[in-house]
Design an enzyme around this catalytic site. Sequence first.
Site: not given
Length: 305
Positions: A82, A113
């Site tokens: 953004e 992960e």
Amino acid sequence: MLDPRETERRNPRTASIDLASTLEIVDLINAEDKRVPDAVATQREQIARAIELAEATFRRGGRLFYVGAGTSGRLGVLDASECPPTFGTNPEMVQGIIAGGLPALTRAQEGAEDIVGNGALVIDEHKVDEKDFVVGIAASGTTPYVGAALERAAELGASTAIVACSPPPPALLARVDLAILPIVGPEVVTGSTRMKAGTATKLVLNMITTGAMIRLGKTYGNLMVDLRATNNKLVDRSQRIVMEVCGVSRDEATTLLERAGKSVKLAIVMQKRGVSREEAEKLLADNGGVVRRVTKDPPPPIPAQ
């Protein structure tokens, strides 16, 4: 044995949610969500320090990296993505790294992960160095991928921080420069950290990048003056900002923006100081990119609604 992590605890307030009506479910979730801003507020000084580290990073030509897995990784990528349209930044300036790579944005990459080596490897792949700032995001505070990435970043001399909603292990805390820990308590659905932990993380990341961008002069008052006019909505917003700040017509604003290479900041400085684009660029560079240091005037009053 009970899991000691805050994010894995069971929430006594939602223990019977499986028999709740739809309205009761909404009320229960809303009541839990109300706890999030207060948890984030406890970290105000740490978040302010993160903003300072990010600003210093950008001013020395460094980059901000968010590193996470699952929901945490997606939130980092979202915040990074953004920044260019909102603040006109180069996409390299703020980057989101998620365990499992781009496919993990839309589909869970089970086990990604837990591959510790990849955390360090991805830091090397991005050529992180002492100019950069690496923020690890791990709701549980224990994600192996994130811990390895932070450890490698610290070895390379980068500034480091951890954002977590459960206290991380002491060894990880000792490796980072800063820990931001909004402890939101157990989730509505046990372990579903896309909920309160995710909301808290989103609020923290919003503050870090928005605060740093404001400090870099990406706003004029609270107006978004370094946006990139990449669609009709943003073109219109650019024109309206110049009209409001400079007191000119839309046609005049359009002409100013064309002369300024579509830069709202440059258009404002050019009009208010009566200078060329090149002179406006120099004035901004000499004043840390902050428009009001150049124009010396307050932002326009907020129009009556």
